[in-house]
Design an enzyme around this catalytic site. Structure first.
Site, PDB file in Angstrom:
ATOM      1  N   GLU A  43       0.863  -1.178   0.000  1.00 41.44           N
ATOM      2  CA  GLU A  43       0.000   0.000   0.000  1.00 41.44           C
ATOM      3  C   GLU A  43       0.898   1.226   0.000  1.00 41.44           C
ATOM      4  O   GLU A  43       1.937   1.238   0.656  1.00 41.44           O
ATOM      5  CB  GLU A  43      -0.914   0.030   1.223  1.00 41.44           C
ATOM      6  CG  GLU A  43      -1.789   1.282   1.264  1.00 41.44           C
ATOM      7  CD  GLU A  43      -2.831   1.266   2.370  1.00 41.44           C
ATOM      8  OE1 GLU A  43      -3.725   2.121   2.337  1.00 41.44           O
ATOM      9  OE2 GLU A  43      -2.747   0.405   3.253  1.00 41.44           O
ATOM     10  N   CYS A 257      -6.566   1.367   2.697  1.00 39.52           N
ATOM     11  CA  CYS A 257      -7.500   2.488   2.633  1.00 39.52           C
ATOM     12  C   CYS A 257      -7.336   3.299   1.362  1.00 39.52           C
ATOM     13  O   CYS A 257      -8.256   4.024   0.967  1.00 39.52           O
ATOM     14  CB  CYS A 257      -7.322   3.364   3.874  1.00 39.52           C
ATOM     15  SG  CYS A 257      -7.886   2.575   5.399  1.00 39.52           S
ATOM     16  N   ASN A 389     -12.252  -3.464   0.706  1.00 42.34           N
ATOM     17  CA  ASN A 389     -11.138  -3.485   1.639  1.00 42.34           C
ATOM     18  C   ASN A 389     -11.626  -3.118   3.035  1.00 42.34           C
ATOM     19  O   ASN A 389     -11.873  -1.953   3.307  1.00 42.34           O
ATOM     20  CB  ASN A 389     -10.047  -2.498   1.215  1.00 42.34           C
ATOM     21  CG  ASN A 389      -9.008  -2.320   2.316  1.00 42.34           C
ATOM     22  OD1 ASN A 389      -8.221  -3.220   2.585  1.00 42.34           O
ATOM     23  ND2 ASN A 389      -9.023  -1.171   2.978  1.00 42.34           N
ATOM     24  N   GLU A 390     -11.795  -4.087   3.863  1.00 37.25           N
ATOM     25  CA  GLU A 390     -12.162  -3.955   5.276  1.00 37.25           C
ATOM     26  C   GLU A 390     -13.215  -2.884   5.569  1.00 37.25           C
ATOM     27  O   GLU A 390     -13.176  -2.204   6.594  1.00 37.25           O
ATOM     28  CB  GLU A 390     -10.923  -3.740   6.160  1.00 37.25           C
ATOM     29  CG  GLU A 390     -10.187  -2.449   6.038  1.00 37.25           C
ATOM     30  CD  GLU A 390      -9.163  -2.247   7.148  1.00 37.25           C
ATOM     31  OE1 GLU A 390      -8.972  -1.087   7.559  1.00 37.25           O
ATOM     32  OE2 GLU A 390      -8.543  -3.227   7.609  1.00 37.25           O
TER      33      GLU A 390
END
Length: 667
Positions: A43, A257, A389-390
């Site tokens: 990331e 994120c 994503n989460e």
């Protein structure tokens, strides 16, 4: 059983180590596990792309920084005016008739006077200097490729001096490390390039662009990249080779994120289509971690890196719902989520379908042609695709996730879809429970779990022992780490990975996170690997990942090692764990034993069931004091490797706070 699940099961069987071309039979008493357990998760956090994995030495080379990235930033960030020889002029950040609409800013040099004193023979010209990321490091004898776009707006054609220089202080000419001269002509944008060889090592170098005639000139997309990059693809070599040494089986990207806009909202979502064309045409983006993404490393570079390193690519796409941290949502009782209207969701379905076509399609397809035009006519053979994503598993998320999932799996039953269990993937967490409910309703192949915990959690929890064995959905532990980077934290992670390996029939993939962190540019700690311009600084946890990556196999044996007088941790865990793994493809046998206590322990090892073991093996041991920590000032912890004689029955003394691995070749 539907067609899509048949295809998915076939691919998943390959992941789990089932192959019709095994090179070696597995003795009785073992169970098949995934040989894809160790991967990496990249990331763009901690300045890990620009100023990190991206070998680019110029910061803000396209003048696209802005206050929306960070207060006080703008097109001139990382640049300064220089006017040696008493030259005069001024700079203007402009947007009229840009190089490309996705790259609207450029810098105008108004050159009013070039130094011309009668007795002046030294440094002269008017221009700009780029200081890089905490300066630039160059090495003697190495070649650096310079390029920029420029156009001559007013005055005669311009001789432009391009210099890699070592600043020497105010009032003194800098030391020239390497230089060239380029002539800029014509009023249209044109790319110019040259190669500069550095004359000596320097850790404080800068790049200078000096116009030597008066007039007006525009510049954009300034670049200086060493020729010596990983596989020649613009990736910083030492960082890539440090990753390669882990032997990762896959790479998840681009986040995190970053995927769905993080705390900034869905408007800041990462759009892969804007990252695969020529670099001067890519649309840059605010980074959710408080800086800027040039997109010089985009989807093409991610896929290329996977190919170069022998990893499966695992791209993650948004699913129409933002991170719950939007507008400070992490601290709110009702966490905020931006959502896309259902009437607009087909755009996000197309985002996934077009990505599959770009990665796997023939050169005659729309997106396969884009890939080919970028220099890669052969398909990338994408197998995995993550959706979401989460995110908080809200009703809004569920509706949008299912909408994408059902359409993508119908169009491409061969693609293994990875879902999400939300943040904090533990039993009793509503997101976790809802994530698993959705996965089981859809017969999803893999579900992504995330958790960051103190070392004690990894010492005591053995959660996968109780996971149902009849689930069709496997686990991808996509983000995890102990909350510190001392040796005892790394050993706690080793204990947990031995537990994961024991449950390699349930857990198919893992990746520590975050992966990279730049000195003076870190937003999250701990991270696996730290670096500055000159060196790479692996943590204790890095060496644990490396040892597991080197020892992957497809059969697990849990009864070959017995540890005398083991110490039990709180909960279900032990402070000593062991694993014996066989790789039938490479004919290698791995024995791993971890002792996370202050006491010496004894392990009795019985390998009599394995035939054809060679008498000399490689032993790797990671050990030290529990509070030891690798950092920029000291690197006290590193594995010790030696060749040892082995027997089918052995007694091993386990040093306090140690992790030991044997690599045994079988005939």
């Amino acid at each position: 059983m539907n067609k899509r699940y048949v295809f998915g099961a076939m691919l998943l069987a390959s992941v789990m180590g089932v192959s019709a071309q095994k090179k070696m039979s597995a003795p009785a008493g073992g169970k098949q596990i995934s040989d894809q357990l160790i991967g990496i998760f990249f990331e763009d956090i901690n300045n890990s792309a620009d100023g990190g994995l991206n070998a680019q030495l110029v910061q803000n080379g396209s003048f696209e920084y802005s206050p929306s990235d960070r207060d006080g930033w703008g097109p001139g960030t990382a640049w300064r005016t220089i006017r040696p020889g008493h030259s005069l002029g001024f700079l203007e950040a402009k947007q009229q008739e840009p190089l490309h609409p996705n790259n609207p800013n450029y810098m105008r040099l108004n050159i009013e006077r070039v130094g011309h004193y009668y007795d002046y023979t030294g440094w002269t010209g008017f221009g700009v200097q780029n200081d890089g990321f905490d300066a630039m490091t160059v090495k003697a004898g190495e070649k650096y490729d310079f390029s920029f776009f420029a156009r001559n707006i007013k005055g005669a054609d311009k001789d432009v001096r391009i210099v890699i220089a070592e600043p020497t202080g105010w009032g003194k000419d800098p030391n020239v490390l390497g230089e060239t001269t380029i002539k800029v002509s014509g009023g249209a944008w044109k790319q110019y390039s040259a190669t500069i060889t550095a004359g000596k090592d320097c850790k404080t170098a800068v790049l200078q662009i000096l116009a030597l005639q008066t007039g007006v000139m525009d510049i954009d997309q300034v670049s200086l990249i060493p020729q010596d990059t990983y596989h020649g693809h613009g990736i910083r070599r030492d960082l890539a080779e440090t990753l390669e040494a882990i032997h990762p089986r896959f790479m998840r990207f681009p986040g995190g994120c970053v995927v769905h806009g993080g705390g900034d909202g869905f408007w800041n979502t990462y759009r892969w289509k804007l990252t695969v064309g020529p670099k001067h045409q890519r649309k840059q983006l605010k980074n959710t971690w408080g800086y800027h993404q040039s997109m010089e490393i985009g989807y093409h570079e991610y896929f290329q890196l996977c190919e170069d390193m022998g990893m499966e690519p695992l791209p993650i796409l948004p699913c129409g719902v933002s991170c719950q941290g939007t507008n400070g949502g992490w601290g709110m009782k009702d966490q905020a989520q931006d959502t896309i209207a259902m009437a607009e969701m087909d755009e996000w379905v197309d985002e996934a379908l077009d990505l599959i076509e770009w990665a796997n399609g023939d050169v005659n397809t729309k997106w396969g042609k884009v890939r080919a035009e970028a220099g890669h006519p052969a398909p990338f053979n994408l197998k995995y695709l993550g959706i979401g994503n989460e995110e908080r598993i809200s009703p809004e998320f569920e509706k949008r996730f299912k909408y994408i999932y059902e359409r993508v799996t119908k169009a491409h039953p061969e693609i293994i879809i990875v879902g999400t269990a939300g943040p904090g993937s533990h039993k009793g967490n509503p997101d976790y429970d809802n994530g698993w409910r959705i996965a089981e309703e859809l017969n999803m192949p893999i579900l992504d779990e995330h958790y960051y915990e103190p070392r004690e959690y990894f010492q005591k929890s053995r959660q996968y022992d109780s996971y149902p064995r009849d689930r069709k959905t496997k686990v991808y532990l996509g983000e995890y780490a102990a909350k510190d980077k001392k040796l005892i934290d790394a050993l706690s992670e080793a204990l947990y990975l031995l537990h994961v390996e024991r449950n390699g029939d349930v857990v198919s993939m893992t990746s520590y996170a975050p992966l990279l962190a730049r000195k003076n540019g870190t937003q999250w700690n701990p991270d696996l690997i730290y670096y500055d311009n000159d060196r790479v600084y692996p943590t204790c946890s890095y060496y644990v990942q490396k040892m597991f990556g080197e020892s992957a196999g497809n059969y697990y044996y849990g009864d070959c090692v017995k540890i005398d007088n083991p110490d039990k941790s709180e909960g279900d865990g032990m402070l000593q764990e062991q694993s014996v793994v066989l790789n039938t493809k490479t004919r290698e046998l791995f024995v791993k034993v971890c002792n996370a206590t202050a006491n010496t322990k004894t392990a009795k090892i019985n390998l009599s069931r394995f035939k054809g073991m060679k008498p000399v093996a490689t032993q790797v041991t990671l050990s030290g004091q529990p509070e030891d920590e690798n950092n920029f000032d000291a690197q006290p912890i590193a594995p010790v490797t030696k060749q040892v004689k082995i027997k089918k029955n052995m007694t091993l003394e386990l040093a306090p706070y140690s992790f030991t691995m044997f690599k045994i070749q079988c005939k």
